[in-house]
Scaffold this active site. Structure first.
Site, PDB file in Angstrom:
ATOM      1  N   ASP A   1       0.836  -1.197   0.000  1.00  0.00           N
ATOM      2  CA  ASP A   1       0.000   0.000   0.000  1.00  0.00           C
ATOM      3  C   ASP A   1       0.881   1.261   0.000  1.00  0.00           C
ATOM      4  OD1 ASP A   1      -2.766   1.091   0.375  1.00  0.00           O
ATOM      5  OD2 ASP A   1      -1.879   1.944   2.176  1.00  0.00           O
TER       6      ASP A   1
ATOM      7  N   GLU B   1      14.401 -15.411   0.065  1.00  0.00           N
ATOM      8  CA  GLU B   1      14.860 -16.451   0.996  1.00  0.00           C
ATOM      9  C   GLU B   1      13.841 -17.587   1.104  1.00  0.00           C
ATOM     10  OE1 GLU B   1      15.404 -14.845   4.917  1.00  0.00           O
ATOM     11  OE2 GLU B   1      16.770 -13.310   4.143  1.00  0.00           O
TER      12      GLU B   1
HETATM   13  C1  NOJ Z   1      -4.476   2.978  -0.964  1.00  0.00           C
HETATM   14  C2  NOJ Z   1      -5.608   2.054  -0.651  1.00  0.00           C
HETATM   15  O1  NOJ Z   1      -5.918   1.337  -1.806  1.00  0.00           O
HETATM   16  C3  NOJ Z   1      -6.739   2.929  -0.170  1.00  0.00           C
HETATM   17  O2  NOJ Z   1      -7.938   2.214  -0.044  1.00  0.00           O
HETATM   18  C4  NOJ Z   1      -6.333   3.553   1.139  1.00  0.00           C
HETATM   19  O3  NOJ Z   1      -7.333   4.449   1.558  1.00  0.00           O
HETATM   20  C5  NOJ Z   1      -5.017   4.322   0.989  1.00  0.00           C
HETATM   21  N1  NOJ Z   1      -4.047   3.594   0.257  1.00  0.00           N
HETATM   22  C6  NOJ Z   1      -4.436   4.628   2.341  1.00  0.00           C
HETATM   23  O4  NOJ Z   1      -3.937   3.459   2.938  1.00  0.00           O
END
Ligand code: NOJ
Ligand code: CA
Length: 572
Positions: A230, A279
């Site tokens: 993310d 790994e």
């Molecule tokens: C991207 C994620 O896909 C989204 O849903 C989220 O709100 C933001 N990152 C923050 O983590």
């Protein structure tokens, strides 16, 4: 045929045509499962609810594994299910090594992984390293221990500006709207690029780096096949956190150079993670959610010693016309090829308006920041099916978002009190309308929750009355349903020799408004995809046998008429 031999064939062919994609400039590793995998995104809270509390959970997902196997995908990616106050639907993690009770337990996660593996499905989990929840133990300690304490250093705490520190330390806006800073009781401010409940980690701090290496190992030891990272482009901020000046637009996801996104410093983190992934046995992978200013910058995340894939958001936002589709496909293939990585393709996910609605509403390709409006559902579905069939014929790896295989439209009329997207409540944020693509899946039956949970149970967002006809049960076995289109496309994709390689696309001359390309096996064109993106029916000569059509066509012995927004696959 080995990789090197294939490249030589490609080069020989290049001498005859300029239409082939550029050959890779680095030697690619041997084919691995993920290079052409179809990966299905599960949004756990909206997939299947085992206990009737209205929220999907891990046992619910386990119970639906046979469906995913029959659909024909290779892997699933699960959005976060870790302990979280759910301020951003789980993208605010308070404990990275536990499962939130609303989703189940770590034992349920183990069972799900084992169950998926038994069906030959791989499991990718979400990792959220840019920020934690404000309820995370470290942040709570940082708050309690006050200015200058060791735990404050693990986040970005700063004194404010102004006479009494009453102004934020810099002018950065939050992606969800409002300033990216919140002031705490003792007068300091902390940085949050997203909601105030999501404080950004300070990735210059060694404890943060150590912690995430441990978290990676925890889930790898549990058996996961990879991670979706993310905000992979956000971890490193420019020294001194400088102001950006007048135009805040730059800030919003991948526009231009930024002091908090796509800094070169992120790459050493991914190199160290790659060593950990390597790994482990069994080809474990990581895919970056990296909104970078251009595809060349995105490709940096998938260099040989970094992550394996990166989402291709440029493609997701490409306008529905021949010129721009072709150009973006070429650019995507060339950029990833240059570093020996597969291209990925995505049309929908949990952050954007579903493509059944979006491609008709915004033919110009805009994906975020716009309120969805009602579109003609028949025309929207027709276009979405054509786009999906085009995407699934492209070389590389494709991501499907749960429900797109049912042709679900964006739900545009959710009542404000039902919405949970923090961006909606902060207004004027990234898009503010992400709940409409997160409505729980209809599985069966005539009334809500349509088998999402037990009869009479709830669903955390209301499902439209019209969804009975879109349920899995309503579509299964119905030849022209969207579900059967996806099943057929994925079956052809798995078995057709031309659809396995990732370096074998050649454009074919086509009438105005039509996009056509061929794919090769052993140097010979054996597959063609033809797409009518125009608004008029087009007659094309039959180049071979029809394998699949995204909608009805008029097929004569020598020619086939393609209505607007129709894709066909041919075996040559
Ligand atoms: C991207 C994620 O896909 C989204 O849903 C989220 O709100 C933001 N990152 C923050 O983590
Ligand atoms: Ca539940």
């Amino acid at each position: 045929m080995g990789y090197v031999t294939r490249v030589s064939c490609l080069l020989a062919f290049l001498a005859m045509t300029d239409q082939l994609i550029a050959p890779p400039t680095v030697e690619a590793p041997p084919a691995s499962w993920w290079r052409n995998a179809v990966i299905y995104q599960i949004y756990p809270r909206s997939f299947a609810d085992s206990n009737g509390d209205g929220i999907g959970d891990l046992p619910g997902i386990s119970s639906r594994l046979p469906y995913l196997k029959d659909l024909g995908v290779d892997a699933v990616w699960l959005s976060p299910f870790y302990s979280s106050p759910q301020a951003d639907a789980g993208y605010d993690v308070s404990d990275y090594r536990t499962v939130d009770p609303i989703f189940g337990t770590v034992a349920d996660a183990s069972e799900l992984i084992a169950g998926a593996h038994a069906f030959g499905l791989r499991v990718i989990v979400d990792l959220v390293p840019n920020h934690s929840s404000d309820q995370h133990e470290w942040f709570q300690k940082a708050l309690a221990e006050g200015p200058g304490s060791l735990f404050r250093e693990r986040y970005h705490f700063r004194p404010g500006k102004g006479e009494n520190g009453e102004l934020p330390p810099n002018d950065w806006p939050s992606i969800f709207g409002g300033p990216a800073w919140t002031r705490v009781a003792d007068g300091e401010w902390y940085l949050h690029l997203f909601a105030p409940a999501q404080p950004d980690f300070n990735w210059e701090h060694p404890a943060v780096r150590d912690e995430f290496r441990t978290i990676l190992r925890f889930w790898l030891d549990l058996g996961v096949d990879g991670f979706r990272i993310d905000v992979a482009h956000g971890l490193i901020k420019e020294d001194g956190l400088p102001d950006v000046g007048s135009d805040a637009e730059w800030h919003l996801l991948g526009v231009g150079e930024s002091p908090c996104f796509d800094r070169d410093g992120v790459h050493e983190i991914y190199r160290s993670w790659r060593q950990i992934l390597d790994e482990y046995p069994g080809d474990r992978i990581a895919v970056a959610e990296a909104w970078a200013p251009n595809l060349t910058r995105v490709a940096h995340y998938v260099r040989e010693d970094e992550l394996h894939q990166a989402f291709n958001f440029s493609y997701l936002g490409t306008a529905w016309n021949v010129h721009e589709q072709r150009q973006m496909i070429d650019e995507s293939l060339a950029a990833m090829n240059a570093v020996g990585a597969p291209t990925t393709w995505t049309l929908s996910n949990h952050d954007v308006v579903r493509h059944t609605t979006r491609l008709l509403q915004r033919a110009d390709g805009e994906v975020a920041g716009r309120k969805p409006v009602e579109v003609d559902p028949v025309a929207g579905l027709r276009r979405a099916r054509a786009a999906s069939a085009l995407m699934l014929a492209l070389p590389g790896s494709a991501y499907i978002y749960q429900g797109e295989e049912l042709g679900l439209p964006e739900v545009i009329d959710l009542p404000a009190e039902a919405r949970q997207d923090p961006a909606f409540h902060r207004a004027a944020g990234q898009d503010g309308y992400r709940d409409g693509c997160r409505v729980p899946i209809p599985w069966s039956g005539e009334v809500a929750p349509y088998g999402f949970g037990p009869d009479g149970g709830a669903s955390w967002l209301p499902q439209p009355d019209s969804w009975a006809g879109l349920s899995v049960a309503a579509q299964a076995g119905v030849p022209d349903s969207t579900l059967e289109l996806y099943r057929a496309a994925l079956a052809v994709r798995r078995s057709h020799p031309a659809l396995q390689p990732i370096d074998n696309l050649r454009w074919v001359t086509a009438p105005a408004g039509v996009l056509a390309f061929e794919r090769f096996a052993d140097g010979a064109p054996v597959f063609r995809c033809t797409v009518n993106l125009g608004d008029q029916p087009v007659t094309v000569d039959r180049p071979g046998e029809l394998l699949l059509t995204s909608g009805p066509v008029e097929a004569g012995p020598d020619q086939v008429v393609l209505p607007p927004d129709t894709t066909v696959w041919w075996s040559l």
